[in-house]
Structure formats: structure tokens, C-alpha cells
Design a protein around this motif. Sequence first.
Motif, PDB file in Angstrom:
ATOM      1  N   ARG B  98       0.808  -1.230   0.000  1.00 46.27           N
ATOM      2  CA  ARG B  98       0.000   0.000   0.000  1.00 46.27           C
ATOM      3  C   ARG B  98       0.838   1.275   0.000  1.00 46.27           C
ATOM      4  NH1 ARG B  98      -5.367  -1.148   1.154  1.00 46.27           N
ATOM      5  NH2 ARG B  98      -5.691   0.875   0.213  1.00 46.27           N
ATOM      6  N   PRO B 156      -5.358   9.442   0.288  1.00 44.22           N
ATOM      7  CA  PRO B 156      -5.590   8.501   1.401  1.00 44.22           C
ATOM      8  C   PRO B 156      -6.749   7.530   1.157  1.00 44.22           C
ATOM      9  CG  PRO B 156      -5.258  10.723   2.232  1.00 44.22           C
ATOM     10  CD  PRO B 156      -5.360  10.843   0.735  1.00 44.22           C
ATOM     11  N   ARG B 157      -7.655   7.878   0.264  1.00 41.39           N
ATOM     12  CA  ARG B 157      -8.726   6.926  -0.046  1.00 41.39           C
ATOM     13  C   ARG B 157      -8.223   5.793  -0.945  1.00 41.39           C
ATOM     14  NH1 ARG B 157     -12.548  11.479  -2.432  1.00 41.39           N
ATOM     15  NH2 ARG B 157     -10.460  12.292  -2.864  1.00 41.39           N
ATOM     16  N   TYR B 159      -4.196   5.004  -1.782  1.00 39.67           N
ATOM     17  CA  TYR B 159      -2.927   4.417  -1.348  1.00 39.67           C
ATOM     18  C   TYR B 159      -2.598   3.124  -2.089  1.00 39.67           C
ATOM     19  CZ  TYR B 159      -2.328   7.782   2.483  1.00 39.67           C
ATOM     20  OH  TYR B 159      -2.141   8.922   3.216  1.00 39.67           O
ATOM     21  N   TYR B 221      -9.130  -7.571   0.663  1.00 42.38           N
ATOM     22  CA  TYR B 221     -10.445  -6.930   0.554  1.00 42.38           C
ATOM     23  C   TYR B 221     -10.289  -5.415   0.547  1.00 42.38           C
ATOM     24  CZ  TYR B 221     -15.047  -5.304   2.058  1.00 42.38           C
ATOM     25  OH  TYR B 221     -16.233  -4.640   2.156  1.00 42.38           O
ATOM     26  N   SER B 222      -9.429  -4.928   1.435  1.00 41.44           N
ATOM     27  CA  SER B 222      -9.243  -3.485   1.535  1.00 41.44           C
ATOM     28  C   SER B 222      -8.609  -2.910   0.265  1.00 41.44           C
ATOM     29  CB  SER B 222      -8.425  -3.170   2.799  1.00 41.44           C
ATOM     30  OG  SER B 222      -7.391  -2.271   2.559  1.00 41.44           O
ATOM     31  N   GLU B 225     -11.389  -2.611  -2.195  1.00 39.73           N
ATOM     32  CA  GLU B 225     -12.214  -1.455  -1.830  1.00 39.73           C
ATOM     33  C   GLU B 225     -11.545  -0.149  -2.257  1.00 39.73           C
ATOM     34  OE1 GLU B 225     -15.361  -1.105   0.309  1.00 39.73           O
ATOM     35  OE2 GLU B 225     -15.399  -2.781  -1.094  1.00 39.73           O
ATOM     36  N   ALA B 229     -12.770   3.006  -4.483  1.00 41.57           N
ATOM     37  CA  ALA B 229     -12.651   4.416  -4.090  1.00 41.57           C
ATOM     38  C   ALA B 229     -11.866   5.202  -5.135  1.00 41.57           C
ATOM     39  CB  ALA B 229     -11.973   4.517  -2.731  1.00 41.57           C
ATOM     40  N   ARG B 232     -13.798   7.162  -7.839  1.00 41.57           N
ATOM     41  CA  ARG B 232     -14.253   8.525  -7.514  1.00 41.57           C
ATOM     42  C   ARG B 232     -13.083   9.503  -7.580  1.00 41.57           C
ATOM     43  NH1 ARG B 232     -16.382   5.806  -3.240  1.00 41.57           N
ATOM     44  NH2 ARG B 232     -15.062   6.855  -1.693  1.00 41.57           N
TER      45      ARG B 232
END
Lengths: 92, 406, 314
Positions: B98, B156-157, B159, B221-222, B225, B229, B232
Motif C-alpha cells: 500500500r 488517502p482513499r 494508497y 479486501y481493503s 475497496e 474508491a 471517484r
Amino acid sequence: MARIEPAETLFLAPLSRPAPGSAGRTGTWRVVKPVVDLDKCTGCMLCWLYCPENTILKTGEGKVRIDYEYCKGCGVCANVCPFHAIEMVVEG
Amino acid sequence: MPVMGLTGNYAVAHAVRLSRVEVVSAYPITPQTTIVEKLSEMIEKGELNARIIRVESEHSALAAVYGAASAGSRAFTATSSHGLLYMHEVVWWAAGSRVPLVMAVVTRAIGPPWNIHVDHQDIMDQRDTGWIISMAQENQEVLDLTIQAFRISEDPRVYLPMIVGLDGFILSHTRAPVDVPEQELVDEFLPPRRQPYVISPETNLVMGNIAPDDVHFLMRYSMAEAMEAAKRVIEEVDREWGKLTGRSYGGLVECYRCEDADYLAVITGSWSGDAKVAVDKLREEGIRYGVLRLRFIRPWPAEKIAVHAEGKKGVLVFDRAISMGGYGPLFSDVSATLYGSRISLEGVIAGLTGVDVKPRDFAEAMRRFASEVDEKGFVYKPREWLLPRKYRENPEKIREVARIWS
Amino acid sequence: MVVNIRKLPDKPYIMPGNAACPGCPETMGLRYVKMALGDNVVLVIPAGCSSVIQGIAPRSGINFPILNIVFAAAASAASGMKAAFEQQGKDVHVVVWAGDGGTGDIGFQALSGAAERDEDIIYICVDNEAYMNTGIQRSSLTPYGAWTTTTWTGKKEHKKNVPAILISHGVKYVATASVGYPADFIEKLQRASKIRGFRYIHLLAPCPIGWRFDPGLTAKVAQLAVQTGLFPLYEYINGVFRLSPIARRYKDPKKRVPVTEYLKLQGRYKHLLNKPEEIRKIEEYIENTWRLIEALEKTFTEEGGRGEQVFRAL
């Protein structure tokens, strides 16, 4: 230099911080345990120096004691002690 | 804002300079090489205050910039083809950790035989890694995307690291007018580097030791996600860049003459321009196509594709890569996106290994698909080959060539 | 410079309860690294025992900031970290801690590249002479005759001499060390820390599991490797070579401990103990090793005792 900010979305990173017990209470691995004879111990600290686990702790009196919660019982300390002050005793 | 005549590769280098990158590392490979040449020159002349690490391989190039990024610096590398495949292991490692990072991928075919010409096999091979993957159509967009890449990757949304794809030679070595923004404008757009953590004596953090499997699952999973994000963020960044420079591209996708079209051609990269020429030509014949150009392959712009495909008679996907034993990679994802829509679908494999696809070739495939849909009502053809023109026109020639090359 | 054991910092540089096997030489070595270099250190660790020794996140059993990295990339990731710290104006010791496989095999290209570029990092090869983490497979640093799970009748080739190869790279500092002699290792680390540029330390780390000896004997086996002449301890600083004081006496073959004393402690040599011709091959290896040492000494000793001054100054 980067600014560190928490992410708004669910964020997990593969991070750790140094802490004891990352493999559990490793004292349970032990089959023999080191026992220090404080009369023979001269406080030379060779056992402390060679201990791979950081489980030989210095006492205020200039001698050593064993952290049995984590000591794995390898016996390196007993072998390096020039005064034979550490004996490996079968657990139980 | 000076307009300069820049190759795609030099556009990358100027973007890296304007983004105030602190550490650069790369290994020579055609057609990437002129990026690192130009950056070396900029650094040695003092135009860019960065360290350049002239490593002994691509595996090391990505590892070096990844190390720099982990230590808190903005870092950049670039590669192509076999170089990208060689660093593939580190591509995964960087994404999983990340740490924001940017890499230019100058697309090129994969051997054997040795071949330095363009196709998308190399960049498509990175789809599963967790890198955001963009593809430019022209040199101006290369510069704009590279600057945006730092902003997107360091959001930060998000990374996640980001790849800027540009086609070998077609963009990388072809000079075109590029509006190079002033440093103040880029500074306004791109804030100082943000990242989730830094590995240093002050933080005493450890990255990457064994974690429980269930937590590792949540990390995956993150990441997924964060890709959502990123959709957007990409749109926001595109709009903001548009306000500052007047150049907005449409975010995840660019749609050319889509609104009143009966058919859509889905495509990515520099050859989209030729597809657009073909669309204009077909309009004169009364065949109404639009071009849906994917500016991003990851995150996959599923929602955008679904919206733009709605009400169309058919969607024709052009892939410049193939998953052997499967389909073109774009086709597979388009097909998954449009499942259940009853829109006719065809996947065309074309332009592999540097074979040029001209507007008339695109027009030929588009015309054929449209007439087949009109005739049959519904068509689903996952893998059609648009062979090089001389073999399409003279199929016996294929056997002849095969006799020599066996 | 003499290391006083009682004055060494007493901090848990290895966290108790880590995942190392009992008697592990790597955790021993890691303690000495931080005793010598202090807290201003970042470790880069490629795949290997030390990636596992850290234990399970979110805890880590090694009390350093660590960047774990893929097997072949330690030296290059460290190069990048160092470059970043320099750009940020920070003086940090970036230290690679890699096994013999990560150094002499899969990581060799990156190591050679970083050495040639004279990257300002300290590279420590912790040499346990095989792929222990995956279950004792031979590496190019496994010695002749040793049993491993991929050399069931003993390895047929000799050990690759990585420190000599690093000297040939023209780097600033090369040393060999043994976990059996911590004070010597600490002294070398401290000297290395005062030099700028690429520094390489080859640390012999006898593995009780892989070498098949009693875990209490790790230090003893590590000392015997030196005393038999198998693993000479030396330093090379900027064109000056010297044998380390504890290893000097073993230059004289008569003063060396017979190699069988070393071999018989280790199950990995069990099959060749009663084969004199095999033992002879190992003895020949020792002789050749010392021939090279003598050549290095002769080549890199400068007149007028400047060599000693170089060492004393650090």
C-alpha cells in the motif's frame, strides 16, 4: 518527508511493531531449562551476550536471572559459561 | 504555459520533474529508455533535485523506488515488456504494501521472437496486481496522467501504486505539441507526498512479516475497496485538472460520438485515435458507431461501460493482447460487465506484436459486426481474429508462411 | 578499539518469544548488530529465516524497523531507502540482513549491482550454509560434503567465496565474522559504521537444525569453524587487508584444531567421518582458503605500517 494520515476508507496494511511474544509464550517449547547457580556466577555476562533470545536478564546485584516465560531452553548459556554456573535441568 | 514538441517519453520526464520526484531508478529497455535518459539529464543539470539509481535490472529498479517510497520519498520508475515481466514479483509486493508509487509502462510486445514494437500484452499482464492502470491516447495525456498519477496514488482513499501506460514508439518516440504546465500550477494541484506509513527509525515499524491468514484476507479486501474508491478519486482529479488547465478527459473513460450511436467500439491506448477516424468514416456510410476509450483498465470502469452501452445494439471490443486459451482481456471484462443485457458482443484480437491497424481495418471489423447484428439480431463472438491485412486478403499466404517458419 | 561486554547496551533488540528455533544464530547476530550500531538503523530483510523469526503480525520479534522484501531485491530496496533518507537529509544506517541464498544465489545480482554502485549501505550476509527456512536445501554457500535435503550423499562442490568476490568489486569494507565471537563482530560493525560507501560483512551462523547439532552448541561450533581454519576472520578496508586478532594464530596449520573436531559435532557430516579421502578434501579446502588469505595479505598490506593506522583510526 511524508505526512501520515489515516485513510477514510477501510485500510489495512501489512504492518507490525516490535513486541514480545510474536510467536507466543515460547517458554512452553522448553524441554530442559537453565538454572543459574548464583554462588558460582561471577557476573561476567557471557551468557547474557550469547543468549539468542534476550531471555537472560541482568539483576541489580550484577548477576543474571532467566526469563522462563520465553526462554526456549536451547542451552547456549550453559555451554558458554566459563564457570559452569548454569545447569540444564529436565523440565517437569 | 509553454507548448513544447515532446515525445511521449519526454512528456513523462517533464511530468516527473514537475511532480518533484525525489528518487528515480530504471534500467534501459526499448522503448522506455529515453525516459530514464531524459531524467538523468535533468537530474545532472540540476533541473530536478532527485537521486537517480542506475540499477542492474528492472527487478532492482522497482525494488529501489519501492524502498525509497517506503522510506517516505516520492519515487518513480519506468519500463517496458520483458522488463515489466522481470519486475513482476515486485509489482505485486509494492501494491500489497500500500505504498504510493508511480511507474510508466511503455507498452511493447513480448518475445520470442525479439520484438520491440507495440502491443498491450505486457501491461495487461499486470491487471491482477493491485496497481491502478491507465492508458494514454496521446502525448499531452501522457504528461497529464503522469502528474495525476502521483495525486491519485497518494490519495488517502486510495494508497495504491499507479501505472501510466503509453504505447511504444507510437507515443513514446513520436513528437507532438505538449502544453507543459508551470511549476506553480503543478504545486497547487499536487500536495506534498502523503503515505500511510514510513519505515524509519522514528516509526520503528515493520512491513511485511507473517500475518494471520484471515487478516491477510482483509488486506486483499481493503485493496479491492481502495480500487473502488479510486474510481471517484480519478473522476475528481480529472475535473480539477480540467479547471486548472482546461484539459479534462472524462475520468475513467472517454466517449467519442457515443450518444447517438447504435454500436460501441471499446478500446484503449493510442490506436483509439485510428478507431475514431474509422467511426467518422462509417458515419458517412450511415453506420453509427461511437468509441468508448478506456483511460483506465484498473479500476475497471464497469459502471461507465454499462451506462454507455445501454440501449446500444452491439458492443465491439478491440484487444491488443490475448489471454492464451481464453479471450482478449478487455473483452472478458466487458462481457462480465454486460452479462444479462442482451446486447450483442464481439471481441476482436488485432494489432498484436506491432502489426499496424489502420482506420480502414477498424472500419472493416466494425462494418462486419454491425451487419451481422442487423442480420441475426443477436451475436456473441468472444474471440474473432483481425489478422494482418495481407493474410485476410490472401489466406493461402498463411500456409505459405507457415511452411517457411516451421 | 576493544569491546567491553559490560558496557554494551542492555535493550531487548531481539524480542523474547520470537519465532526463531532454539539456539538460533540469527537472533544472536541481530542483537549484536544493534548493540554495535544503536537505534538509528533500518533493516531490509529478504525472504529467509529472518522473515519468519519476526513471528506473527501485528507483533514483530526483531526490535528494528524492518522492510521485508522479496528474495532477490534486498540490496536494491536498501539502495532506494538510503537514497530517500539522503534526499530527506537524514543520516540512517540502512542494513541488509540476508541469508546465504539471498546473498550468494538469488540476491547475488542485486548485491553485485549495489556493491559496484558503492551504495552507502551495510550488507550483512548471515550465512547458515543452506536454505534452512525452506528445510535445509543446498545453496552455493553450502560447503563440500555437507548433507542437505537436496544433497543426500553430500554436496559435491565447494562453498562460494562471497567476501572474496566482494573485495574484487572494490568496495570500501569487507569483513568476515562469526557469531561465536560477538566482540569481534561488534567491533567490525562499529568500524564499518564509520565508513561511507558499500560495506559487506559475512557472518557465519551455524544452524543447529540444518547442521544437525545440539542447539546449545551454536557458539561452540561457530568458534570451531574459526579455530579449524575453515572460516578465517579478516577485514579489508579500502585496500588494506588484515587477519582479525583472534584468527591470526590459525594461520599456522599446527595451531589449528583438527577439522574432524568440527565435523563430528554436526550430523550433516556424519556420512563422511570415516572416509579419510573426503576429510582430506575438506583439509585441502582449508589449505586453499589460507593460500588466498596469504595472497590477500601480501597484496593489500602497505609498507610503513599504514595498514595498521587505517584500522586504528577507526
